[in-house]
Enzyme design. Structure first.
Site, PDB file in Angstrom:
ATOM      1  N   HIS A  64       1.018  -1.464  -0.217  1.00  0.00           N
ATOM      2  CA  HIS A  64       0.286  -0.165  -0.119  1.00  0.00           C
ATOM      3  C   HIS A  64       0.915   1.140  -0.003  1.00  0.00           C
ATOM      4  O   HIS A  64       0.547   1.830   0.921  1.00  0.00           O
ATOM      5  CB  HIS A  64      -1.175  -0.419   1.095  1.00  0.00           C
ATOM      6  N   CYS A  65       1.812   1.131  -0.671  1.00  0.00           N
ATOM      7  CA  CYS A  65       2.661   2.294  -0.674  1.00  0.00           C
ATOM      8  C   CYS A  65       3.748   3.064   0.517  1.00  0.00           C
ATOM      9  O   CYS A  65       3.792   4.248   0.382  1.00  0.00           O
ATOM     10  CB  CYS A  65       2.319   3.481  -1.175  1.00  0.00           C
TER      11      CYS A  65
END
Ligand SMILES: Cc1ncc(COP(=O)(O)O)c(C=O)c1O
Lengths: 394, 77
Positions: free
Chosen positions: A342-343
């Site tokens: 998720h970055c």
């Protein structure tokens, strides 16, 4: 169910959008179309009004008294880059948390190489940040505190009001990344002591992708250099960038059609009411958390308390990788989720899920209890299969 | 053109179009008569648009805009 899918990826971008959003975009394309603030003819002025009304809606939502203190950018990432690269200089100290998205972490790691001093305050394994730890990190040369309002991995809300008070007392500006909360959780820049508020348009604000912006408290613009310089339609006799808001940070023709949609999205949520939106998302989160915590073989992350988080839930199924789970949820059950990191690698390190990550379910205002029920049954089925045979296939 | 008669109208000049449009909104809400016009040649402004009003409303307009919209200048037409 909509178009055969259960969309639980609203933390990446909200879908569906309210019809108001695309109606406003269509209306702009059909009947206005002109370049705002450039030409002075009626359509140009009308385009300028469309943008002003979007600023006004956002100002009303965030408790900002002067709408012109809101500048538009392409997204939260650009707004955060504007603050970090515009404000920090070698020798300055900046404080952030270990729960940040890469839109904060990557600029900060780059600035660190260029001589900016960085303190990353560790959150607990459940993603909670202690305001005392932030206070303890403040030094003589601390120039900025930059924090996410809620984690995009665990949904955990950060104690911003307390940190806002500390920042005020110490005279350090507070920049908040509201990508996950703007439109989903109440934000008041005065009550929370927020000096810089970065937001993105395409998540809970119900705008289209490619919209976002930044609130800048009066006076701070003197210290923040623009990322881009160019035509603004103002002070055209000068070859230097204007120094007033919003023009200082808005060079070039803006995404007026996108901003038209964003304004309509924000007016939609203002008319629904922030309280109502939050109440609905909190109820959906509660159903999700209860259902998942009762499922054998499922590990949940975060505080698991719907009052202390937004509608973002991360989990894993014993014996399966997050991407196997997400793929089976999509292909077999039409449940759309986001697996992986998720970055936010630092957030995953903090909660102990690096490098494999988690599966993230993120509901939105248009998600129904029925859809949450179907998604839960799908996860339960996969977990039961994994317990029996160690595979996602039935 | 009776509109142009000296002393009857004044204009507010702004730094930006955003400022002019924001002021327009506040002045419209207050029910004051106005018109957005291009900046007349003999005046110089940062932005191409200014707000023309009846000079008798100057006090009210200054009051409405104070602390809300940054004004470059207010001058008679
Ligand atoms: C916490 C957080 N910050 C920043 C961003 C960046 O938003 P955008 O991709 O719209 O710039 C996101 C979303 O991806 C996010 O979840």
């Amino acid at each position: 169910m909509r178009d055969g899918v259960i969309y639980l990826d609203n933390a990446a971008t909200s879908w569906p959008k309210p019809p108001e959003t695309f109606k406003a975009m269509e209306e702009f394309m059909l009947s206005v179309g002109a370049n705002p603030g450039r030409s002075g003819h009626r359509l140009s002025i009308e385009a300028g009004r469309v943008i002003l009304e979007a600023r006004e809606a956002l100002a009303a939502l965030f408790g900002v008294d002067d709408p012109l203190r809101i500048v538009f950018t392409r997204n939260a990432t650009e707004a955060l880059n504007l603050v970090l690269y515009g404000l920090l200089r070698p020798g300055d100290h900046v404080i952030t948390s270990s729960m940040e998205h890469n839109s904060v972490m990557r600029p900060l790691r780059d600035l660190q190489e260029k001589g900016v001093e960085l303190t990353v305050v560790e959150a607990s394994p459940r993603g909670e940040l202690d305001p005392q730890d932030v206070e303890g990190a403040i030094k003589e040369n601390t120039r900025l505190i930059v924090l996410t309002h809620a984690s995009n991995v665990t949904g955990t809300l950060m104690p911003l009001t307390e940190i806002g008070q500390i920042a005020r007392r110490k005279g350090v500006p507070l920049c908040v990344d509201s990508a996950q909360t703007a439109g989903a959780y109440p934000i008041d820049v005065e009550a929370m002591g927020i000096d810089l508020l970065a937001f993105t348009g395409h998540k809970s604000l119900f705008g289209p992708q490619g919209t976002g912006g930044l609130f800048i408290r009066k006076g701070l613009e003197e210290a923040i250099r623009p990322l881009l310089r160019g035509g603004t339609g103002s002070r055209s006799e000068l070859e230097e960038q204007p120094d007033f808001l919003p023009d200082k940070y808005e060079s070039g023709t803006p995404n007026t059609v996108g901003i038209a949609g964003l304004g309509a999205g924000v007016r939609f949520l203002l008319s629904e009411g922030m309280e109502r939106i939050r109440a609905k998302e909190e109820a959906l989160t509660q159903t999700l958390l209860e259902g998942l915590s009762d499922t054998p073989g499922v590990t949940l992350y975060g505080t698991c308390d719907p009052r202390r988080q937004i509608a973002v839930v991360s989990f894993n199924i014993d014996g399966l990788s997050p991407s196997e789970v997400a793929m089976a949820l999509d292909e077999e059950f039409g449940v759309l989720t986001r697996p992986g990191l998720h970055c936010a690698p630092s957030a995953h390190r903090t909660i102990g899920t690096f490098p494999q990550g988690t599966v993230r379910l993120s509901a939105g205002y248009f998600t129904t209890e029925e859809e949450i029920g179907m998604a839960l049954r799908a996860v339960q089925e996969l977990a039961a299969r994994a317990r029996k045979g160690g595979s996602t296939h039935g | 053109m009776p509109e142009g008669r000296e002393g009857i109208y004044s204009v507010v000049l702004f730094h930006s179009v955003s400022g002019a449009l924001r002021a327009e909104k506040l002045i419209k809400e207050a029910g004051i008569e106005y018109k957005l016009i291009p900046v007349p040649r003999h005046l110089s402004s940062d932005c191409g648009l200014c707000l023309r009003f009846r000079t008798e409303d100057e006090g009210r307009i200054r009051e409405i805009l104070r602390g809300k919209v940054e004004v470059q200048d207010i001058c008679p037409l």
